[in-house]
Scaffold this motif. Structure first.
Motif, PDB file in Angstrom:
ATOM      1  N   ALA A  25       5.063   7.631  -6.653  1.00  0.00           N
ATOM      2  CA  ALA A  25       4.695   6.771  -7.715  1.00  0.00           C
ATOM      3  C   ALA A  25       3.954   5.482  -7.296  1.00  0.00           C
ATOM      4  O   ALA A  25       3.092   5.090  -7.912  1.00  0.00           O
ATOM      5  CB  ALA A  25       6.086   6.177  -8.647  1.00  0.00           C
ATOM      6  N   ILE A  26       4.395   4.982  -6.033  1.00  0.00           N
ATOM      7  CA  ILE A  26       3.683   3.938  -5.550  1.00  0.00           C
ATOM      8  C   ILE A  26       2.243   4.410  -5.232  1.00  0.00           C
ATOM      9  O   ILE A  26       1.339   3.397  -5.130  1.00  0.00           O
ATOM     10  CB  ILE A  26       4.498   3.436  -4.309  1.00  0.00           C
ATOM     11  CG1 ILE A  26       5.688   2.521  -4.773  1.00  0.00           C
ATOM     12  CG2 ILE A  26       3.620   2.280  -3.539  1.00  0.00           C
ATOM     13  CD1 ILE A  26       6.778   2.222  -3.723  1.00  0.00           C
ATOM     14  N   ASP A  27       2.365   5.521  -4.357  1.00  0.00           N
ATOM     15  CA  ASP A  27       1.019   6.128  -3.887  1.00  0.00           C
ATOM     16  C   ASP A  27       0.094   6.322  -5.243  1.00  0.00           C
ATOM     17  O   ASP A  27      -1.006   6.089  -5.151  1.00  0.00           O
ATOM     18  CB  ASP A  27       1.170   7.440  -3.179  1.00  0.00           C
ATOM     19  CG  ASP A  27       1.721   7.125  -1.848  1.00  0.00           C
ATOM     20  OD1 ASP A  27       1.582   5.866  -1.412  1.00  0.00           O
ATOM     21  OD2 ASP A  27       1.995   8.201  -1.176  1.00  0.00           O
ATOM     22  N   ALA A  28       0.686   6.729  -6.154  1.00  0.00           N
ATOM     23  CA  ALA A  28      -0.250   7.158  -7.437  1.00  0.00           C
ATOM     24  C   ALA A  28      -0.664   5.753  -8.141  1.00  0.00           C
ATOM     25  O   ALA A  28      -1.957   5.701  -8.445  1.00  0.00           O
ATOM     26  CB  ALA A  28       0.635   7.816  -8.614  1.00  0.00           C
ATOM     27  N   GLN A  29       0.314   4.819  -7.849  1.00  0.00           N
ATOM     28  CA  GLN A  29      -0.323   3.658  -8.519  1.00  0.00           C
ATOM     29  C   GLN A  29      -1.412   2.876  -7.679  1.00  0.00           C
ATOM     30  O   GLN A  29      -2.370   2.319  -8.241  1.00  0.00           O
ATOM     31  CB  GLN A  29       0.799   2.570  -8.613  1.00  0.00           C
ATOM     32  CG  GLN A  29       1.567   2.690  -9.815  1.00  0.00           C
ATOM     33  CD  GLN A  29       2.655   1.323  -9.850  1.00  0.00           C
ATOM     34  OE1 GLN A  29       3.277   0.904  -8.781  1.00  0.00           O
ATOM     35  NE2 GLN A  29       2.818   0.966 -11.151  1.00  0.00           N
ATOM     36  N   ASN A  30      -1.488   3.150  -6.223  1.00  0.00           N
ATOM     37  CA  ASN A  30      -2.412   2.501  -5.647  1.00  0.00           C
ATOM     38  C   ASN A  30      -3.559   3.357  -5.140  1.00  0.00           C
ATOM     39  O   ASN A  30      -4.411   3.244  -4.724  1.00  0.00           O
ATOM     40  CB  ASN A  30      -1.934   2.331  -4.067  1.00  0.00           C
ATOM     41  CG  ASN A  30      -0.819   1.294  -3.934  1.00  0.00           C
ATOM     42  OD1 ASN A  30      -0.784   0.603  -4.793  1.00  0.00           O
ATOM     43  ND2 ASN A  30       0.144   1.678  -3.101  1.00  0.00           N
ATOM     44  N   GLY A  31      -3.619   4.582  -5.955  1.00  0.00           N
ATOM     45  CA  GLY A  31      -4.680   5.634  -5.690  1.00  0.00           C
ATOM     46  C   GLY A  31      -4.810   6.400  -4.862  1.00  0.00           C
ATOM     47  O   GLY A  31      -5.721   7.080  -4.412  1.00  0.00           O
TER      48      GLY A  31
END
Length: 126
Positions: A117-123
């Motif tokens: 989820a953190i990776d997705a938020q950071n693109g």
């Protein structure tokens, strides 16, 4: 929905290509073995494509003698050619970002889901 490669954490042998959310792929892996023995890597866009088309399978027999094996176990279907990204992922999977299914914080590998989820938020595309 994303597509992932699944491999054994210890042997690094590929066990499949699965798609769905992390919860869903956890459930798919759980059908064959304990997920904590496996790790997953998200695949970038790509696929296996047949330029001539494939007739529906009439038998479960495979022609493994005609198909070159992958370097870490298994075979590509004879009638399907991988896209460049998929070829790279299958023939050099160590270049992918692998994450273990962990069960330290609950059923579906909560730590891995939080990191995704953190990776997705950071693109970031894992």
């Amino acid at each position: 929905m994303s597509v992932y490669l699944i491999r054994a954490s210890e042997t690094k042998k590929l066990h499949g290509i699965v798609w769905g959310s992390l919860d869903q792929i956890w459930d798919v892996v759980d059908e064959i073995e304990e997920p904590e023995f496996f790790e997953y890597a998200k695949l970038k866009p790509g696929g296996l494509i047949s330029p001539t088309g494939i007739d529906p399978a009439k038998t479960s027999e495979t022609r493994f003698s005609e198909i070159p094996p992958l370097p870490n176990g298994g075979f590509l279907p004879a009638d399907l050619d991988p896209s460049e990204r998929t070829f790279d992922a299958l023939f050099d999977p160590d270049d992918l970002r692998w994450r273990r299914f962990d069960d330290t914080l609950g059923k579906h590998g909560m730590v891995s889901r939080i990191l995704s989820a953190i990776d997705a938020q950071n693109g970031d595309e894992a």
